[in-house]
Design an enzyme around this catalytic site. Sequence first.
Site, PDB file in Angstrom:
ATOM      1  N   TYR A 400     -97.017 -35.539  16.017  1.00  0.00           N
ATOM      2  CA  TYR A 400     -96.521 -34.424  16.792  1.00  0.00           C
ATOM      3  C   TYR A 400     -97.830 -33.403  17.067  1.00  0.00           C
ATOM      4  O   TYR A 400     -98.798 -33.464  16.148  1.00  0.00           O
ATOM      5  CB  TYR A 400     -95.166 -33.686  16.541  1.00  0.00           C
ATOM      6  CG  TYR A 400     -95.075 -33.053  15.054  1.00  0.00           C
ATOM      7  CD1 TYR A 400     -96.021 -32.765  14.095  1.00  0.00           C
ATOM      8  CD2 TYR A 400     -93.891 -32.482  14.457  1.00  0.00           C
ATOM      9  CE1 TYR A 400     -95.938 -32.135  12.995  1.00  0.00           C
ATOM     10  CE2 TYR A 400     -93.590 -31.863  13.509  1.00  0.00           C
ATOM     11  CZ  TYR A 400     -94.559 -31.706  12.622  1.00  0.00           C
ATOM     12  OH  TYR A 400     -94.613 -31.149  11.370  1.00  0.00           O
ATOM     13  N   GLU A 401     -97.542 -32.661  17.804  1.00  0.00           N
ATOM     14  CA  GLU A 401     -98.552 -31.462  18.367  1.00  0.00           C
ATOM     15  C   GLU A 401     -99.781 -32.406  18.948  1.00  0.00           C
ATOM     16  O   GLU A 401    -101.191 -32.087  18.712  1.00  0.00           O
ATOM     17  CB  GLU A 401     -99.307 -30.593  17.486  1.00  0.00           C
ATOM     18  CG  GLU A 401     -98.300 -29.348  17.105  1.00  0.00           C
ATOM     19  CD  GLU A 401     -97.827 -28.700  18.230  1.00  0.00           C
ATOM     20  OE1 GLU A 401     -96.568 -28.957  18.454  1.00  0.00           O
ATOM     21  OE2 GLU A 401     -98.458 -27.997  18.894  1.00  0.00           O
ATOM     22  N   GLY A 402     -99.489 -33.578  19.402  1.00  0.00           N
ATOM     23  CA  GLY A 402    -100.726 -34.485  19.744  1.00  0.00           C
ATOM     24  C   GLY A 402    -100.962 -35.504  18.756  1.00  0.00           C
ATOM     25  O   GLY A 402    -101.183 -35.101  17.850  1.00  0.00           O
TER      26      GLY A 402
END
Lengths: 424, 363
Positions: A400-402
């Site tokens: 997550y968050e890239g």
Amino acid sequence: MIDFELPSFIQNQNQLIKMVAEQAMRPFSRDLDENEHTRPDAFVDMTWPFTKEMMKRDLKRIQTAIDANGVSKNGSAPKKEKKVNMGALSLILMIEQLSWGDTGQYLCLPHPMLAGAAVSSSGTPEQQIKFLSRFTEGDPKWGAMAITEPGAGSDNSSMRTTAVLDPDTNEWILNGEKIFITSGGMALEESDGICIVWATIDPDAGRAGIKSFVVEAHNPGVTVAKPEHKLGIRASDTVSLHFNNARVPYENLLGNPEIKQKSRKGFKGAMKTFDSSRPAVAASAMGTARAALEFTLETLEKEGVVIDYRKSKFEMTAVEADLMEMEARYKGAWLLTLRATAQIAHNESNRLEASMCKFRAGEAVTWITQKAVELLGPLGYSRDMLVEKWMRDAKINDIYEGTKQINQLIVARSILGYTRRELK
Amino acid sequence: MIDFRLDEEQKMLTDAIARYSREMVRPVHRDAEENRAIPSAVVEAGWEMGVLPSGIPEEYGGFGEYSAVTGAVATEAFAWGDLAVTMSLMTPNLVAVPLMLSGTEAQKKRYLPAFCEERMPDMTAAITEPRIQFSPYTLQTTAVFKNGLYYLNGEKTMVPLADLAQTILVYASEGSKTEAFLVPADTVGLTIGERDKLMGVQALPTFKVSLNDCVIPAANKLGGGDGIDFDKIMSHSRVALGAAAVGMARAGFEYARDYAKERVQFDEPIAHRQSIAFMLAEMATDVDEARLMVWEAAWKLDRGEDAVRETAVLKRHIDEMVVRNADRALQILGGYGYIREYPVELWLRNARGFATFDGLAII
């Protein structure tokens, strides 16, 4: 000047949070993992008063600025003061310590979280007061952020959710589907929270058309669906949101509603949020990594396995060599995280360093926790201990968050001076 | 307050060293390696920058501004130029820093002023031993105390600039503890052997040294009766090696990055491909990560804290990081990486040395 010392108020704060982690998180970790989607009540009850106090202080500062300047005319937030931004530093170190307690529970922190970051970075002072005041009073509330769609993950510029202005009522009409929203259920259904929803006001305008909207809890036309069943962070609710002609007031758009062909300001707003959210995720990862590393060293010490740092590689066992590598990877990723955080504190640009620390921390915690399970043998693999849970929790930090890969791509473009056309 | 920015003096120092490395060292470093000799003008210009004297206390003729962090910053900038030149310039450190850390007042008074002179002093240290399982904590060279004198026996290798040295700081086991002895080069029983033939850093002359019943006055034992704080000396050495590794790794990264942007295949620069670009992203991150680890350990040393654990972890980490980095740089250059016209193959050969260089640099 090069200095690794954290301000003493943060060290004190971390002492306090460590107590919260030990008393309100760790004892419930196992049960909350086994009973997915159960709200961590002890943790929520203990932390909500802190959030209220923190938010009161923040909003008071914003209100004072509004009163001093009059109502801001151009709708932009007041220029950031050039003094050290202690808030960011304190928040990110708090996240590390809470994640040392339990990442799944930390994600249930009753706090505006990413929604707060978006409102603060893209909203006017008036919008900040309007949407964040609810976090200073009453029952616990949550903030959430909806970017990802079934067909738009890392490529979030290709999102399909639309916002169309109804000129008769001056409302935005949202339609579309958002997925993988952390705390989305708690924010929109179970409390009077908020969710930031990214949508395009002109699908032909590409990134320039993407804007962010504040959707408040219980908004008609918004349905919370499908709490996901996950590998780890099971205490955290991860949901989908369906928007079916959901109407939100005109002033819930954050930032500027104009589409400037050359401007990607709305999209840039999302990207700017990442500059602080990626170090925050890295810090969370490193909290779990530290938990696993400390636990492994302590447990092995009880078995009589103690690392002697003076040994040469010929004298060292394979386990000692593994432990030293765990320490090295932990230290390296943690220092990268601290650097990206210190840059926020000193108001420096950190796009490159935020992605560097995020991908390295996700990689480090994944490997360190996997190694911890391995080194603790049958005990590590057993659900009697928390190490196997930490290993499952850890992997989300690679995603997550890239994902690791998208963050590597950002690092690569940055060091090469390339655009997305040159390096796909 | 946490901060990772260089201060003004550190910036000026690194700018000056970077210019030296770029303009004086890089143009000659390949020839120096092939000829196995560094031009004396290069060494003189490097010594004139006065990095070591600036750290020596004022009462011994220096500027009294010692900082391991600043030393690390400077070492990185030197090693970006060339590792052999860096190790050559830092050879006097091998005696001066242990003297500052563990020397008695009399020893400091006698030896330290020489390090503040215009000419680089002829002093070096002998720690490495020619055996596979070499470890600085369990040396086979022995020091035995008899009738008020020390008797040193053993074999050393990789002693930099030993042919010119007037004094050699010899590390030896006294009982189970590693100690250090200031041995005059004309001591009976001390023989400077043949020059080492090494895989890399060939511009730096290093030698075998044998000690056969060398008799040394007790006053020459570093630190006097209590001896040395060897943990601290090793920590300072590992910080220096870490900083040198970072400088070399950064050189490799920058070279590979620039090459990848220029090398066109299939009508576009190879850096447009993720397989190349992602290697570069890993390299850049490895360099930054290692640098922060070096700085943290150096910062602890500057505060007088123990850093045995940090520097042991750091040393193992950089030994591998620097090889991985040089290997990736070579891979990105492909065939050009393998030929001696380009610096990259030299960086790979130098990189593997770090695993062996324990104690061969110190700040």
